[in-house]
Motif scaffolding. Structure first.
Motif, PDB file in Angstrom:
ATOM      1  N   ASN A  53       0.889  -1.189   0.030  1.00 25.91           N
ATOM      2  CA  ASN A  53       0.031  -0.118   0.023  1.00 25.91           C
ATOM      3  C   ASN A  53       0.769   1.332   0.046  1.00 25.91           C
ATOM      4  OD1 ASN A  53      -2.304   1.620  -0.069  1.00 25.91           O
ATOM      5  ND2 ASN A  53      -2.948   1.286   2.021  1.00 25.91           N
ATOM      6  N   TYR A  65      -7.705  -1.472  -9.000  1.00 25.39           N
ATOM      7  CA  TYR A  65      -7.219  -1.957  -7.686  1.00 25.39           C
ATOM      8  C   TYR A  65      -8.058  -2.259  -6.377  1.00 25.39           C
ATOM      9  CZ  TYR A  65      -3.406   0.339 -10.205  1.00 25.39           C
ATOM     10  OH  TYR A  65      -2.482   0.764 -11.040  1.00 25.39           O
ATOM     11  N   SER A  67      -8.545  -4.281  -2.416  1.00 22.69           N
ATOM     12  CA  SER A  67      -8.028  -4.519  -1.042  1.00 22.69           C
ATOM     13  C   SER A  67      -7.774  -6.152  -0.990  1.00 22.69           C
ATOM     14  CB  SER A  67      -8.680  -4.176   0.227  1.00 22.69           C
ATOM     15  OG  SER A  67      -8.282  -4.552   1.205  1.00 22.69           O
ATOM     16  N   TYR A  68      -6.568  -6.539  -1.368  1.00 20.70           N
ATOM     17  CA  TYR A  68      -6.072  -7.795  -1.349  1.00 20.70           C
ATOM     18  C   TYR A  68      -6.403  -8.534   0.219  1.00 20.70           C
ATOM     19  CZ  TYR A  68      -3.144 -12.119  -2.133  1.00 20.70           C
ATOM     20  OH  TYR A  68      -2.807 -13.437  -2.464  1.00 20.70           O
ATOM     21  N   ASP A  69      -6.380  -7.752   1.178  1.00 19.65           N
ATOM     22  CA  ASP A  69      -6.542  -8.165   2.494  1.00 19.65           C
ATOM     23  C   ASP A  69      -8.133  -8.780   2.541  1.00 19.65           C
ATOM     24  OD1 ASP A  69      -4.217  -7.199   2.864  1.00 19.65           O
ATOM     25  OD2 ASP A  69      -4.664  -5.371   4.155  1.00 19.65           O
ATOM     26  N   THR A 116     -12.919  -2.239  -1.777  1.00 20.00           N
ATOM     27  CA  THR A 116     -12.151  -1.139  -2.135  1.00 20.00           C
ATOM     28  C   THR A 116     -11.045  -0.950  -1.276  1.00 20.00           C
ATOM     29  OG1 THR A 116     -13.554   0.235  -0.653  1.00 20.00           O
ATOM     30  CG2 THR A 116     -14.176   0.451  -2.885  1.00 20.00           C
ATOM     31  N   ILE A 117     -10.133  -0.116  -1.471  1.00 14.87           N
ATOM     32  CA  ILE A 117      -8.774  -0.061  -0.644  1.00 14.87           C
ATOM     33  C   ILE A 117      -9.265   0.996   0.689  1.00 14.87           C
ATOM     34  CG2 ILE A 117      -6.639   1.001  -0.542  1.00 14.87           C
ATOM     35  CD1 ILE A 117      -6.411   0.097  -3.548  1.00 14.87           C
ATOM     36  N   LYS A 118      -8.856   0.651   1.759  1.00 11.63           N
ATOM     37  CA  LYS A 118      -9.005   1.276   3.065  1.00 11.63           C
ATOM     38  C   LYS A 118      -7.846   1.861   3.616  1.00 11.63           C
ATOM     39  CE  LYS A 118     -12.925  -1.713   3.577  1.00 11.63           C
ATOM     40  NZ  LYS A 118     -12.511  -2.628   2.383  1.00 11.63           N
ATOM     41  N   THR A 130      -5.538  -1.037   4.767  1.00 12.83           N
ATOM     42  CA  THR A 130      -5.286  -2.034   3.627  1.00 12.83           C
ATOM     43  C   THR A 130      -3.756  -2.147   3.575  1.00 12.83           C
ATOM     44  OG1 THR A 130      -7.229  -1.586   2.431  1.00 12.83           O
ATOM     45  CG2 THR A 130      -5.399  -2.779   1.379  1.00 12.83           C
ATOM     46  N   GLN A 154      -2.162  -4.739   1.760  1.00 12.13           N
ATOM     47  CA  GLN A 154      -1.622  -4.976   0.431  1.00 12.13           C
ATOM     48  C   GLN A 154      -2.615  -5.022  -0.816  1.00 12.13           C
ATOM     49  OE1 GLN A 154      -0.385  -9.295   1.022  1.00 12.13           O
ATOM     50  NE2 GLN A 154       1.751  -8.806   0.228  1.00 12.13           N
ATOM     51  N   ILE A 155      -2.316  -4.617  -2.017  1.00 16.20           N
ATOM     52  CA  ILE A 155      -3.433  -4.214  -2.841  1.00 16.20           C
ATOM     53  C   ILE A 155      -3.197  -5.285  -4.121  1.00 16.20           C
ATOM     54  CG2 ILE A 155      -4.068  -2.292  -4.682  1.00 16.20           C
ATOM     55  CD1 ILE A 155      -2.908  -0.270  -2.390  1.00 16.20           C
ATOM     56  N   GLU A 162      -3.813  -5.374  -7.959  1.00 19.48           N
ATOM     57  CA  GLU A 162      -4.103  -4.820  -9.063  1.00 19.48           C
ATOM     58  C   GLU A 162      -4.392  -5.932 -10.188  1.00 19.48           C
ATOM     59  OE1 GLU A 162      -1.218  -1.704 -11.800  1.00 19.48           O
ATOM     60  OE2 GLU A 162      -0.689  -3.971 -11.991  1.00 19.48           O
TER      61      GLU A 162
END
Length: 460
Positions: A357, A371, A373-375, A442-444, A447, A449-450, A452
């Motif tokens: 991130n 992109y 949120s991988y988490d 969505t990315i927080k 977060t 790891q992201i 793509e």
């Protein structure tokens, strides 16, 4: 005869110097007259001749004698002769069509195959003024429009030419007698078992005797007059078609503005769209054209099914016309994707990259890179297409909404909705590719790891 045919050839620019011309010859008066006339004119026109004869295998010994007569005729004139035998009645049964239609298909296939084989330029057909008159009468009785009343064109597709189209059958038969050509007579042409034969043997003689002794040329003049009007209307409608219509992969979208034009132009625009998709307007009647116009006047989503698997849909006033057999049934397909390689699905590629991130990223790179949120991702990642009952949680909305309603809100045309790929995390839609992301992934701020995802391929 030579003067009249030569004038028709020149008025319609039928031949170019050096053309190789296949003459379709059955052995009857019309085709034998055509062959002999073109033979007399070939040096003046600077063309080369070859003859094609199709044996329909219907008339037994008589048909074989026709073929031998044509072969000897060509031998005397030193013209190349090509023959083919086809079981037309068998073809008729196989395709479920009339023997007349089967014969026509067989003839034109033979002519076109031969054209390729010997590298010919034109195919000369022996239609004459009587054929034209009979055709116009047949179409009047079917309730045709202007295009139908134009009848048999002197030149079609810059390949098929009809040098005898202004010559009456009486003059053809007289020419054959004077030149002692002794053409073959097909006795089935003297039987009133076919519609055209009934018109030739009963209706036209009756009109001649009771109403108009020159009905043949009167109907030919009608055809010529309407041809001028038809060509003008066609030129205008072609301009409007180019202005209002968008073609893409056997689909035509007609802008709502097109329907403000006069109905004569609108109907022609629609016919051109149908012709682009199916190759012709065969099987499409006036009622089908009116159904399409009515659909445009309806509300968004109004839907019409037509012959040949054609579908029409109103999309906010614009009309989409397409062949539903071209749509891939993608709703039953699902592809599991691998984070660690380039995934290839058909003509498309899906590429993953896991990043921290704290790295610099361009979140607005393009609509086919997003992109997540991988988490928050659990389970497998798949690519699929919409299914009945799909729901989606778009950014900016609390809770889920029917995917169908989201497509409607985005004004995505009905026929495209099954083609838009969906990226799913553990069976939950995360991305409507090229359009919307799910709020859930969505990315927080926290977060770590992201993920793509890049989608490369066909844009829908």
């Amino acid at each position: 005869m030579l003067h009249k045919v030569l004038r028709t050839i020149r008025e319609n620019a039928m031949f170019n110097e050096g053309d190789k011309v296949i003459v379709a010859v059955s052995g009857g008066p019309d085709s034998i007259c055509l062959l002999r006339v073109l033979y007399e004119l070939k040096d003046k026109l600077k063309i080369e001749l070859a003859v094609a004869h199709l044996n329909h295998n219907i008339r037994g010994k008589a048909a074989d004698e026709d073929a031998e007569y044509v072969r000897q005729f060509c031998l005397n004139l030193k013209i190349d002769f090509f023959i083919k035998k086809v079981d037309v009645n068998g073809l008729s049964r196989e395709k479920g069509i009339s023997s007349e239609m089967a014969g026509r298909e067989a003839r034109y296939k033979f002519f076109n195959d031969l054209k390729q084989q010997i590298n010919a330029d034109k195919i000369a057909i022996a239609h004459n003024a009587n054929d034209q008159a009979e055709t116009v009468l047949m179409r009047i009785m079917r309730g045709t429009g202007i295009e139908g009343l134009v009848g048999i064109r002197p030149v079609r597709d810059n390949i098929y030419v009809r040098p005898l189209i202004k010559v009456k059958r009486d003059d053809i038969e007289d020419y054959c007698r004077k030149n002692e050509l002794n053409p073959r007579i097909d006795k089935t042409n003297l039987e009133n078992i076919y519609r055209r034969n009934k018109i030739r043997l009963e209706l036209i003689p009756y009109i001649k005797e009771n109403f108009n002794s020159d009905i043949i040329m009167t109907l030919n003049r009608l055809s010529d007059t309407l041809k001028i009007d038809y060509e003008y209307m066609e030129s205008i409608s072609l301009e409007k078609y180019k202005l209002y219509c968008k073609e893409k992969q056997k689909k035509v979208t007609i802008s709502k503005e097109a329907f403000l034009e006069h109905e004569a132009i609108v109907t022609r625009i629609i016919r051109k769209a149908l012709s682009y998709i199916t190759g012709s307007t065969y099987n499409f009647e006036k009622k089908h054209i009116l159904d399409i116009i009515k659909a445009q006047k309806g509300k968004t989503g109004t839907f019409v099914s037509l012959p040949q698997n054609i579908e029409v849909c109103n999309n906010y006033g614009d009309l989409s016309i397409y062949n539903n057999t071209c749509k891939t049934k993608k709703d039953i397909l699902e592809y599991e994707l691998d984070y660690h390689k380039i995934n290839v699905v058909g003509k498309n590629k899906i590429i993953f990259r896991i990043i921290e991130n704290n790295q610099m990223m361009n979140f607005h790179e393009n609509k086919f890179t997003r992109y997540f949120s991988y988490d928050d991702i659990k389970g497998k990642v798949t690519l699929r297409y919409r299914k009945n009952g799909d729901r989606f949680n778009p950014i900016g909305i609390n809770g889920t909404k029917k995917l169908k309603d989201i497509f409607i809100d985005m004004k995505i045309e009905r026929d495209l909705r099954d083609k838009i790929p969906l990226i799913c995390f553990d069976n939950e839609i995360a991305w409507i590719v090229g359009h919307k992301m799910s709020n859930k992934f969505t990315i927080k701020e926290n977060t770590r790891q992201i993920l793509e995802i890049k989608y490369e391929g066909e844009e829908v």
